[in-house]
Write an enzyme that holds these catalytic residues in place. Structure first.
Site, PDB file in Angstrom:
ATOM      1  N   LYS A   1      37.243  15.465  38.301  1.00  0.00           N
ATOM      2  CA  LYS A   1      35.893  15.263  38.818  1.00  0.00           C
ATOM      3  C   LYS A   1      34.946  15.433  37.641  1.00  0.00           C
ATOM      4  O   LYS A   1      34.753  16.540  37.124  1.00  0.00           O
ATOM      5  CB  LYS A   1      35.569  16.283  39.924  1.00  0.00           C
ATOM      6  CG  LYS A   1      34.185  16.076  40.509  1.00  0.00           C
ATOM      7  CD  LYS A   1      33.772  17.226  41.402  1.00  0.00           C
ATOM      8  CE  LYS A   1      32.279  17.460  41.239  1.00  0.00           C
ATOM      9  NZ  LYS A   1      31.819  18.646  41.944  1.00  0.00           N
TER      10      LYS A   1
ATOM     11  N   GLY B   1      24.297  22.895  45.272  1.00  0.00           N
ATOM     12  CA  GLY B   1      24.020  24.210  45.830  1.00  0.00           C
ATOM     13  C   GLY B   1      22.683  24.334  46.530  1.00  0.00           C
ATOM     14  O   GLY B   1      22.304  25.424  46.959  1.00  0.00           O
TER      15      GLY B   1
ATOM     16  N   ASN C   1      31.040  23.082  48.726  1.00  0.00           N
ATOM     17  CA  ASN C   1      31.532  24.399  48.307  1.00  0.00           C
ATOM     18  C   ASN C   1      30.602  25.495  48.811  1.00  0.00           C
ATOM     19  O   ASN C   1      30.940  26.249  49.715  1.00  0.00           O
ATOM     20  CB  ASN C   1      31.669  24.452  46.774  1.00  0.00           C
ATOM     21  CG  ASN C   1      32.296  25.750  46.280  1.00  0.00           C
ATOM     22  OD1 ASN C   1      32.423  26.740  46.987  1.00  0.00           O
ATOM     23  ND2 ASN C   1      32.712  25.764  45.041  1.00  0.00           N
TER      24      ASN C   1
ATOM     25  N   ALA D   1      27.916  17.429  46.692  1.00  0.00           N
ATOM     26  CA  ALA D   1      26.784  18.308  46.403  1.00  0.00           C
ATOM     27  C   ALA D   1      25.650  18.158  47.413  1.00  0.00           C
ATOM     28  O   ALA D   1      25.347  17.064  47.875  1.00  0.00           O
ATOM     29  CB  ALA D   1      26.215  18.093  45.009  1.00  0.00           C
ATOM     30  N   GLY D   2      25.049  19.293  47.739  1.00  0.00           N
ATOM     31  CA  GLY D   2      23.854  19.315  48.558  1.00  0.00           C
ATOM     32  C   GLY D   2      24.069  19.671  50.015  1.00  0.00           C
ATOM     33  O   GLY D   2      23.100  19.901  50.732  1.00  0.00           O
TER      34      GLY D   2
END
Lengths: 269, 73
Positions: A108, A169, A217, A195-196
């Protein structure tokens, strides 16, 4: 109690990224959990079969347990990232070290602009993607939601284009769904929103756009109850995917009754 | 033999270190008590493949990076 026959359960194909085939469309990161045990259990509840990891200098104080002691490699594909790299050269070095560590040729790719925004640097990302594709890597390229950037990456031969829904994040969800929709029309590589994500509805909404998968995550690791949120993300990913495949109804300005308007008691024939 | 020839000095993850001359990448990993299967090594900007750990000797001035996998997204 009524139970739905498993024969009626809707089917879906796998997620194929380069040379890797995944059953789940949710990819889950391994950072920020309170403990390794919590991470292990959250991964299990999320239903994922692909987890991301980072490459960092070893702690020279020996004896600490390894992250890999908590990740069953027969169950999860391990996708290394180049997080924390702010130039193409460092990202390429990191990918090469990850290949040596894992014996697998996928990465990634993150080439970030600056530590405050963590926004992807488009020039550095293209430069590193070109080199890593040439080296034979399956590159999953983290990028902004600019559709033209996605096209450029696809033309370079990356295995997946991974637009950020919003900053890493930040928990803001997918801020520009129209950009994702345009990207989906422009390229035929799997698009994974990376992401987000803040909560389950963000995952469902992303999947409803028709993206191939979602990577998250913090939304699990930093939830008040990470294990419960992991289960919520699993369900949301499936719900959004099924809703996309099922095909939503048109949005209408006016009502469209579900019950017949004829034959209401006392009405005139 | 002088003291300078009896040891080899190198940079390990940005820290100055030394080992007896003749030390290999494999002996460095063992010296540090690390599990070799969890470590990847870069020397002067190029990956040292695992198969070469035992035969690759450290040289004065080598810049080594030893990395492993940690949690990340």
């Amino acid at each position: 109690m009524n139970t739905v026959s498993s024969a009626l359960e809707p089917q879906d194909g796998p997620l194929v990224i380069g040379r890797t085939t995944l059953r789940s469309r949710l990819l889950v990161g391994t950072g920020k959990y309170a403990t390794n045990e919590q991470m292990r259990d959250a991964l299990a509840l999320s239903g994922t079969d692909c987890v991301t990891v980072a490459v960092r200098r070893v702690n020279l104080v020996a004896g600490e347990p390894s992250l890999l002691d908590y990740i069953d490699r027969s169950r999860y594909a391990i996708l290394p990232n180049t997080a924390g790299c702010f130039d193409a050269k460092t990202a390429i070095r990191t990918a090469e070290l990850a290949r040596e560590l894992l014996g697998s040729e996928w990465v990634k790719l993150e080439v970030l602009g600056d530590p405050r925004t963590l926004l992807p640097d488009p020039i550095g990302t293209l430069e590193a993607a070109r080199e890593l594709v040439a080296q034979g890597f399956d590159v999953l390229a983290y990028c902004s939601d600019d559709p033209r950037m996605g096209v450029r990456l696809a033309e370079l031969g990356v295995a997946s284009v991974m637009p950020a829904g919003s900053p890493i994040g930040s928990g803001q969800g997918v801020l520009n769904p129209n950009a994702i929709r345009i990207l989906l029309e422009l390229i035929d590589k799997p698009v994974i929103v990376d992401a987000g994500v803040g909560t389950a509805s963000d995952v469902a909404a992303a999947m409803e756009l028709g993206v191939a998968g979602v990577l998250l995550n913090s939304a699990v690791a930093l939830a008040r109850e990470p294990l419960r949120m992991a289960a919520a993300m699993r369900d949301a990913c499936r719900a959004g995917r099924n809703a996309f495949l099922a095909g939503r109804i048109e949005r209408r300005l006016y009502a469209n009754a579900s019950s017949p308007l004829e034959g209401v008691v006392g009405s005139r024939p | 033999m002088t003291a300078a020839q009896a040891s080899v000095e190198f940079l390990l993850n940005g820290e100055r270190r030394s080992l007896p001359a003749g030390a290999s990448v494999a002996s460095l990993i063992a010296h540090l008590g690390l599990r070799s299967e969890l470590v990847a090594v870069e020397c002067n900007g190029a990956v040292v493949r695992r198969a070469e750990h035992a035969t690759r000797l450290l040289a004065d001035g080598d810049v080594l990076e030893l990395v492993t996998l940690v949690g990340g997204g």
